[in-house]
Motif scaffolding. Sequence first.
Motif, short mmCIF file in Angstrom:
data_model
loop_
_atom_site.label_atom_id
_atom_site.label_comp_id
_atom_site.label_asym_id
_atom_site.label_seq_id
_atom_site.Cartn_x
_atom_site.Cartn_y
_atom_site.Cartn_z
N LEU A 91 0.87 -1.19 0.00
CA LEU A 91 0.00 0.00 0.00
C LEU A 91 0.91 1.23 0.00
O LEU A 91 1.47 1.58 1.05
CB LEU A 91 -0.92 -0.04 1.22
N LYS A 145 1.09 4.47 0.36
CA LYS A 145 0.30 5.56 0.93
C LYS A 145 0.68 6.94 0.41
O LYS A 145 -0.15 7.84 0.34
CB LYS A 145 0.37 5.50 2.45
N THR A 200 1.37 -3.24 9.93
CA THR A 200 1.48 -4.64 9.49
C THR A 200 1.72 -5.52 10.73
O THR A 200 0.85 -6.27 11.14
CB THR A 200 2.63 -4.82 8.47
N ARG A 204 -3.15 -3.85 8.24
CA ARG A 204 -2.99 -5.05 7.39
C ARG A 204 -3.06 -6.32 8.21
O ARG A 204 -3.14 -7.41 7.64
CB ARG A 204 -1.63 -5.00 6.67
O1 LIG Z 1 4.69 -3.34 6.40
C1 LIG Z 1 5.12 -2.36 5.77
O2 LIG Z 1 6.30 -2.00 5.84
C2 LIG Z 1 4.22 -1.62 4.84
C3 LIG Z 1 3.20 -2.23 4.18
C4 LIG Z 1 2.43 -1.47 3.31
O3 LIG Z 1 1.49 -1.96 2.65
N1 LIG Z 1 2.68 -0.17 3.15
C5 LIG Z 1 3.68 0.40 3.80
O4 LIG Z 1 3.89 1.60 3.62
N2 LIG Z 1 4.44 -0.31 4.65
#
Ligand SMILES: O=C(O)c1cc(=O)[nH]c(=O)[nH]1
Length: 192
Positions: A33, A35, A120, A148
């Motif tokens: 993702l 962002k 995560t 996540r």
């Molecule tokens: O676990 C991460 O480092 C991570 C996952 C993700 O989807 N997006 C992010 O910016 N970091």
Amino acid sequence: MNTDEVLGIFREAGAVLEGHFILTSGLRSPVFLQKARVFMHADKTERLCKALAEKIRAAVPGPIDYVVGPAIGGLIPAYETSRHLGAPAIWVEREGGEFRLRRFEIAKGSRVVIVEDIVTTGLSIRETIDCLRALGAEVVAAACIIDRSAGKTDVGVPLIALAEYEVPAYPADRLPPELAAIPAVKPGSRNI
Ligand SMILES: O=C(O)c1cc(=O)[nH]c(=O)[nH]1
Ligand SMILES: O=P(O)(O)OC[C@H]1O[C@H](OP(=O)(O)OP(=O)(O)O)[C@H](O)[C@@H]1O
Ligand SMILES: [Mg+2]
């Protein structure tokens, strides 16, 4: 705002990437993702963070002295969420690999809410909590745009997620063959 709406904003911004990604925890994932591709748009960021601020307000009784964003990913969402909470936004950033509050001073007993972009494993939030508690702050909650782990991560304080989206992640020595066949990239800022 529900998970489908949040993911809709990420998809519209081209922020749901597919490939082979090294996450900040060292885990590997076929989905990342990104962002930053959402946060480059003030209108999208405002919609997400206004909704997150409302969720935080409903869950956190009492005053919030500071909103704290873990750099780099947490900077923009913490700032924008703080605007809707009416509290100042500050940040922790890495110095020699560890999160430090380098540019600000906070009084002992300050009530803080951490606002992250993505969770995560919760490692980055736990590191931020350690830094803030060492300064005498009271971490009343943590929040994120997308979790996540879909609620499985325990960061030691209540975690308020605007959306929960479970995505597979694997230890580097246990990759499925289709993932192992793709060269890995590491988009985040840890260790660079
Ligand atoms: O676990 C991460 O480092 C991570 C996952 C993700 O989807 N997006 C992010 O910016 N970091
Ligand atoms: O819950 P975790 O397992 O800690 O993973 C989530 C963290 O990973 C990303 O940061 P990263 O260190 O990749 O750098 P960034 O903030 O610069 O994107 C993201 O911004 C979160 O901080
Ligand atoms: Mg980060």
